[in-house]
Write a protein that holds these residues in place. Structure first.
Motif, mmCIF file in Angstrom:
data_model
loop_
_atom_site.group_PDB
_atom_site.id
_atom_site.type_symbol
_atom_site.label_atom_id
_atom_site.label_comp_id
_atom_site.label_asym_id
_atom_site.label_seq_id
_atom_site.Cartn_x
_atom_site.Cartn_y
_atom_site.Cartn_z
ATOM 1 N N ILE A 42 0.864 -1.187 0.000
ATOM 2 C CA ILE A 42 0.000 0.000 0.000
ATOM 3 C C ILE A 42 0.900 1.237 0.000
ATOM 4 O O ILE A 42 1.722 1.407 0.902
ATOM 5 C CB ILE A 42 -0.906 0.009 1.250
ATOM 6 N N PRO A 43 0.769 2.116 -1.010
ATOM 7 C CA PRO A 43 1.642 3.290 -1.046
ATOM 8 C C PRO A 43 1.251 4.324 0.020
ATOM 9 O O PRO A 43 0.072 4.578 0.257
ATOM 10 C CB PRO A 43 1.446 3.855 -2.450
ATOM 11 N N VAL A 44 2.266 4.884 0.656
ATOM 12 C CA VAL A 44 2.083 5.914 1.681
ATOM 13 C C VAL A 44 3.067 7.041 1.388
ATOM 14 O O VAL A 44 4.268 6.801 1.272
ATOM 15 C CB VAL A 44 2.356 5.364 3.103
ATOM 16 N N GLN A 45 2.531 8.247 1.258
ATOM 17 C CA GLN A 45 3.412 9.404 1.091
ATOM 18 C C GLN A 45 4.019 9.758 2.443
ATOM 19 O O GLN A 45 3.325 9.761 3.460
ATOM 20 C CB GLN A 45 2.643 10.611 0.559
ATOM 21 N N THR A 110 -0.974 9.145 4.193
ATOM 22 C CA THR A 110 0.188 10.001 4.415
ATOM 23 C C THR A 110 0.715 9.796 5.826
ATOM 24 O O THR A 110 -0.061 9.739 6.781
ATOM 25 C CB THR A 110 -0.175 11.495 4.237
ATOM 26 N N LEU A 111 2.016 9.706 5.934
ATOM 27 C CA LEU A 111 2.691 9.704 7.217
ATOM 28 C C LEU A 111 3.482 11.007 7.291
ATOM 29 O O LEU A 111 4.401 11.220 6.500
ATOM 30 C CB LEU A 111 3.633 8.506 7.365
ATOM 31 N N ALA A 137 -4.872 6.086 7.140
ATOM 32 C CA ALA A 137 -4.495 4.723 7.523
ATOM 33 C C ALA A 137 -4.868 4.517 8.983
ATOM 34 O O ALA A 137 -5.083 5.483 9.719
ATOM 35 C CB ALA A 137 -2.996 4.501 7.312
ATOM 36 N N THR A 138 -4.930 3.286 9.398
ATOM 37 C CA THR A 138 -5.365 2.991 10.766
ATOM 38 C C THR A 138 -4.193 2.831 11.731
ATOM 39 O O THR A 138 -4.359 2.278 12.813
ATOM 40 C CB THR A 138 -6.203 1.706 10.787
ATOM 41 N N GLU A 139 -3.035 3.306 11.371
ATOM 42 C CA GLU A 139 -1.846 3.185 12.223
ATOM 43 C C GLU A 139 -1.882 4.234 13.337
ATOM 44 O O GLU A 139 -2.537 5.273 13.216
ATOM 45 C CB GLU A 139 -0.577 3.350 11.394
ATOM 46 N N ASN A 140 -1.146 3.960 14.400
ATOM 47 C CA ASN A 140 -1.088 4.872 15.547
ATOM 48 C C ASN A 140 -0.043 5.959 15.351
ATOM 49 O O ASN A 140 1.018 5.708 14.788
ATOM 50 C CB ASN A 140 -0.747 4.096 16.825
#
Length: 177
Positions: A42-45, A110-111, A137-140
């Protein structure tokens, strides 16, 4: 006249010495972006936002608990936020099998990494601190405070330790796959 001539010579020598100080430019190891070996992720900027004081192009050194020095002849070769972004993308791509971190903005997730300190210190350590924030995204979201020893004196060793510190930042903020 006997007093003026030595003063003029001293002033001229001082100005000549100052004008001859060379500027040294630094870049972070690992700041050449490498595409991951698989595109089935999954691409994340990835974005990096620096505290304003870090956007001046100077290397920063903390010389007491309350003061910072901005190097005048030791500068970043490129935009520091971009270099950090590329290093973090490379490091995160090594640690994740689910996401593909990219500097491009053609993604839904996006991170954003906010960096408040990125400097060497009088105590022989480098300090990198800030936090990460995910969107789409569902990340913390995670805080990080990296404090690792610098191996040897000088700006080159400080830059090497800062690059190593970014690897530790990536370890801290990496998503759980």
């Amino acid at each position: 006249m006997k007093i003026i001539l030595p003063l003029v010579c001293t002033a001229a020598l001082t100005l000549t010495a100052c004008a001859g100080t060379p500027v040294t430019y630094y870049q972070l190891q690992g700041s050449n972006y490498q595409l991951p070996t698989t595109s089935q992720r999954i691409p994340v900027q990835i974005k990096v936002v620096l505290a304003e004081r870090l956007n001046q192009g100077n290397l920063v050194y903390q010389d007491t608990p309350t003061t910072l020095q901005f190097a005048q002849t030791h500068l970043w070769a490129d935009d520091l936020s971009n270099e950090i972004k590329l290093v973090l993308a490379n490091e995160l791509n090594k640690k994740s099998v689910r996401y593909w971190f990219t500097p491009e903005n053609k993604t839904k997730a996006t991170l954003t990494v906010y960096i408040q300190s990125f400097q060497g210190s009088y105590d022989g350590y480098i300090n990198i601190n800030g936090y990460s924030s995910w969107q789409g995204a569902t990340e913390n979201n995670k805080n990080f405070n990296i404090h690792i020893p610098q191996q040897g004196n000088g700006y080159s060793n400080m830059v090497n330790a800062l690059a190593q510190g970014l690897s530790n930042v990536a370890q801290t903020i990496a998503p759980a796959d």
